[in-house]
Design a protein around this motif. Structure first.
Motif, short mmCIF file in Angstrom:
data_model
loop_
_atom_site.label_atom_id
_atom_site.label_comp_id
_atom_site.label_asym_id
_atom_site.label_seq_id
_atom_site.Cartn_x
_atom_site.Cartn_y
_atom_site.Cartn_z
N VAL A 20 -3.80 8.12 8.67
CA VAL A 20 -4.87 7.75 7.74
C VAL A 20 -4.30 6.91 6.59
O VAL A 20 -4.87 5.88 6.21
N ALA A 21 -3.13 7.30 6.07
CA ALA A 21 -2.49 6.52 5.00
C ALA A 21 -2.20 5.11 5.49
O ALA A 21 -2.42 4.13 4.77
N ALA A 22 -1.70 5.00 6.73
CA ALA A 22 -1.33 3.69 7.27
C ALA A 22 -2.56 2.80 7.42
O ALA A 22 -2.55 1.62 7.04
N ILE A 23 -3.63 3.37 7.97
CA ILE A 23 -4.85 2.55 8.14
C ILE A 23 -5.38 2.12 6.78
O ILE A 23 -5.71 0.95 6.56
N LYS A 24 -5.45 3.04 5.84
CA LYS A 24 -5.99 2.70 4.53
C LYS A 24 -5.12 1.65 3.85
O LYS A 24 -5.62 0.67 3.29
N ALA A 25 -3.78 1.81 3.93
CA ALA A 25 -2.87 0.84 3.30
C ALA A 25 -3.13 -0.55 3.87
O ALA A 25 -3.23 -1.54 3.14
N SER A 26 -3.27 -0.63 5.20
CA SER A 26 -3.49 -1.92 5.84
C SER A 26 -4.87 -2.48 5.45
O SER A 26 -5.01 -3.66 5.16
N GLN A 27 -5.87 -1.61 5.41
CA GLN A 27 -7.21 -2.05 4.99
C GLN A 27 -7.18 -2.63 3.57
O GLN A 27 -7.95 -3.51 3.23
N CYS A 45 -2.00 18.00 14.50
CA CYS A 45 -3.44 18.25 14.59
C CYS A 45 -4.03 17.81 15.93
O CYS A 45 -4.65 18.60 16.63
N LEU A 46 -3.81 16.55 16.28
CA LEU A 46 -4.45 16.06 17.51
C LEU A 46 -3.72 16.53 18.76
O LEU A 46 -4.34 16.77 19.79
N ASN A 47 -2.38 16.65 18.68
CA ASN A 47 -1.62 16.94 19.89
C ASN A 47 -1.50 18.42 20.22
O ASN A 47 -1.64 18.82 21.37
N VAL A 48 -1.20 19.24 19.20
CA VAL A 48 -0.94 20.67 19.47
C VAL A 48 -1.60 21.57 18.43
O VAL A 48 -1.18 22.71 18.25
N PRO A 311 12.57 6.44 -6.09
CA PRO A 311 11.66 5.36 -6.45
C PRO A 311 11.01 4.72 -5.22
O PRO A 311 11.69 4.43 -4.24
N GLY A 312 9.68 4.55 -5.27
CA GLY A 312 8.95 3.90 -4.18
C GLY A 312 8.69 4.81 -3.00
O GLY A 312 8.13 4.38 -1.99
N VAL A 313 9.09 6.09 -3.09
CA VAL A 313 8.88 7.00 -1.95
C VAL A 313 7.84 8.05 -2.31
O VAL A 313 8.04 8.84 -3.24
N LYS A 314 6.74 8.02 -1.59
CA LYS A 314 5.67 9.01 -1.81
C LYS A 314 5.69 10.03 -0.67
O LYS A 314 6.35 9.84 0.35
N CYS A 315 4.93 11.11 -0.84
CA CYS A 315 4.91 12.15 0.21
C CYS A 315 3.54 12.84 0.20
O CYS A 315 2.98 13.11 -0.87
N ILE A 316 3.02 13.12 1.38
CA ILE A 316 1.69 13.74 1.53
C ILE A 316 1.68 14.75 2.67
O ILE A 316 2.60 14.78 3.50
N GLY A 317 0.63 15.57 2.72
CA GLY A 317 0.36 16.42 3.89
C GLY A 317 1.13 17.73 3.88
O GLY A 317 1.58 18.23 2.85
N ASP A 318 1.32 18.30 5.07
CA ASP A 318 1.93 19.62 5.24
C ASP A 318 3.34 19.73 4.67
O ASP A 318 3.80 20.82 4.35
N ALA A 326 -5.56 19.64 7.91
CA ALA A 326 -5.64 18.23 8.31
C ALA A 326 -6.46 17.41 7.31
O ALA A 326 -6.08 16.30 6.94
N HIS A 327 -7.60 17.96 6.87
CA HIS A 327 -8.47 17.16 5.98
C HIS A 327 -7.83 16.98 4.61
O HIS A 327 -8.06 15.99 3.94
N LYS A 328 -7.00 17.93 4.19
CA LYS A 328 -6.26 17.77 2.93
C LYS A 328 -5.24 16.65 3.10
O LYS A 328 -5.08 15.78 2.25
N ALA A 329 -4.53 16.65 4.24
CA ALA A 329 -3.53 15.60 4.51
C ALA A 329 -4.20 14.23 4.56
O ALA A 329 -3.69 13.26 4.00
#
Ligand code: FAD
Ligand code: NAD
Length: 471
Positions: A20-27, A45-48, A311-318, A326-329
């Protein structure tokens, strides 16, 4: 080593947070890549996780209902039998449909999908060990770590994923165990325990705490939930800790001990599901290269804009703070991409819904009664049972109730706790109410369609300051 590609944003991990981060960043106009090592997008989430477990929950519910419930609805069927291989296939089909869907979204939104394991060379340079062999180095102005989490094993007993299984093994058992012991009465234990119980297993849940449902559940709701599951055939051993776990051939022996009285007991089981929580996953990232700080639980430390100490490194999710959902991530993924682009982003941690997808479902948002008591907040309660809801009665699915916690002084809705059919859908309305700081009267004076389950939410709101009409 291939040539050095350069990106505005690179996301490590293609789970609900990362993709989701990647799609939004590109958008938003950032040149973006997402590195994922499992060979499929969608993460845990989707796989297991979410998706295969919901496929099994849905289909095991239909099977169970067909066996035990539909005769009374005027439907006679003969010769009902379980075809487990096909049920597992249906689960796999739902998984690949969705993971391929995310790949399609990456193409649509021009996110480069790099298949391999990413690790830091420096804060803005990454090495990828490619799945197809070889390695690639890439540069990134911004990196978002979204590497998720992994199941915790019982100390000293690795998963064999046959008899001593994590959720992943429990989603692919090739036959229904006669006896399934679940260690941990949290979300995973109760959801996957339900699946195999419906398919015929005798399920015993061993839980260290005095109640089920995991962190954040309202204690009164947890008690009703336990009663409902007990009626469905679950056995519970609460206040009980597992002291040893051993597989010999096809039998697993579990030594347990009362957490309060020290009483010892030995249980045997065909399969043991260890569902005692998940740990943040940072293996192989080479975080040492960039000096990223982690806390005692191994979570990557971030500030309120998802920045790590590098610097320049962010982090999200679990892999960082907060509920492992998943919805929080996903919401963090959007906010992190927006912070990079605009300096603003929004996640309201006071309004993140939780859902346990058993039948009936359990769902909540906001504060629990025990939290309000601990914080000395004066509150009122509005309750409404589904047995007084016309739709639930019509559907002959009336177990459970809605409980709304309201601030006494202001009438503001502080929390909502639902056990009942479709509670997971109904909680969206409660979440919106909490997000918008609605009062109970705002909800009670909002017209709700009849006959719907959501009328129970309206009536519970009404019950908090007046009387409900239909009960
Ligand atoms: P993940 O989904 O774990 O994704 C991280 C990805 O990063 C993984 O695919 C991993 O392969 C990849 N990765 C890790 N390190 C690297 C690296 N160095 N290089 C490249 N790739 C890397 N949540 C809900 O909200 N609802 C549910 O119904 C629900 N059901 C669940 C059921 C089960 C059985 C389980 C186990 C979990 C469930 N969850 C549910 C939790 C949910 O799956 C997680 O909260 C969610 O997946 C977290 O998303 P994430 O993007 O942070 O991490
Ligand atoms: P959990 O934290 O929900 O539950 C773990 C339970 O195990 C707790 O009740 C804990 O007291 C108990 N426990 C811990 N150690 C124990 C021991 N040694 N003996 C007995 N009991 C012990 O964790 P989980 O069920 O493993 O799920 C992991 C994460 O995955 C959760 O954070 C959850 O949010 C997420 N998840 C969410 C969903 C959903 O949203 N529907 C579904 C599955 C998983």
């Amino acid at each position: 080593v291939r040539g050095l590609a350069s990106y505005d944003t690179v996301v490590i991990g293609g789970g609900p947070g990362g993709y989701v981060a990647a799609i939004k960043a590109s958008q938003l106009g950032q040149k973006t890549a997402c590195i994922e090592k499992r060979g499929a997008l969608g993460g845990t989430c989707l796989n297991v996780g979410c998706i295969p477990s919901k496929a099994m929950l849905n289909n095991s519910h239909i099977y169970h209902q067909t066996l035990h419930d539909i005769k009374a609805r005027g439907i006679d069927v003969d010769g009902v039998s379980l075809n487990l291989p096909n049920m597992l296939k249906a689960k796999d089909t739902s998984v690949t449909g969705l993971t391929k869907g995310v790949e399609g979204l990456f193409k649509k939104y021009k996110v480069d999908y790099i298949k391999g394991t990413g690790s830091f060379v420096s804060a803005n340079k990454l090495k990828v060990d490619l799945l197809e062999g070889g390695e690639e180095q890439i540069e990134a102005k911004n990196v978002i770590i979204a590497t998720g989490s992994d199941a915790m094993a019982f100390p000293g007993v690795p998963f064999d994923e046959e008899r001593i299984v994590s959720s992943t093994g429990a989603l692919s058992l090739q036959e229904v165990p006669k006896k399934l012991t679940v260690i941990g009465g949290g979300v995973i234990g109760l959801e996957l325990g339900s699946v195999w119980s419906r398919l015929g297993a005798e399920v015993t849940v061993v839980e260290f705490m005095s109640g089920i449902g995991g962190v954040g559940i309202d204690e009164e709701i947890a008690k009703s939930f336990q009663k409902i599951l007990t009626k469905q055939g679950f056995k519970f051993k609460l206040n009980t800790k597992v002291t040893s776990l051993k597989r010999e051939g096809d039998v697993v022996t579990i030594e347990v001990e009362g957490a309060k009285d020290g009483k010892k007991e030995t249980l045997t089981s065909d399969v043991v599901l260890v569902a005692i929580g998940r740990r943040p996953y940072t293996d192989g990232l080479n975080l040492e290269a960039i000096g990223v700080e982690k806390d005692k639980k191994g979570r990557i430390v971030i500030d309120n804009q998802f920045n790590t100490s590098a610097p320049g490194v962010k982090c999200i999710g679990d892999v960082t703070f907060g509920p492992m959902l998943a919805h929080k991530a996903e919401d963090e993924g959007i906010a992190a991409a927006e912070f990079i682009q605009t300096g603003h982003g929004h996640v309201n941690y006071d309004a993140i819904p939780s859902v346990i997808y058993t039948h009936p479902e359990v769902a909540w948002v906001g504060k629990t009664e025990q939290e309000l008591k601990a914080a000395n907040v004066e509150y009122k309660i509005g309750k409404y049972p589904f047995l007084a809801n016309s739709r639930a009665k019509t559907n002959n699915d009336q177990e459970g109730s809605v409980k709304i916690l309201v601030e006494k002084e202001t009438d503001k809705i502080l929390g909502a706790h639902i056990i009942g059919p479709n509670a997971g859908e109904m909680i969206a309305e409660a979440t919106l109410a909490v997000e918008y700081s609605a009062s109970a009267e705002d909800v009670a004076r909002t017209c709700h369609a009849h006959p719907t389950l959501s009328e129970a939410f309206k009536e519970a709101a009404m019950a908090s300051y007046d009387k409900p009409v239909n009960f």
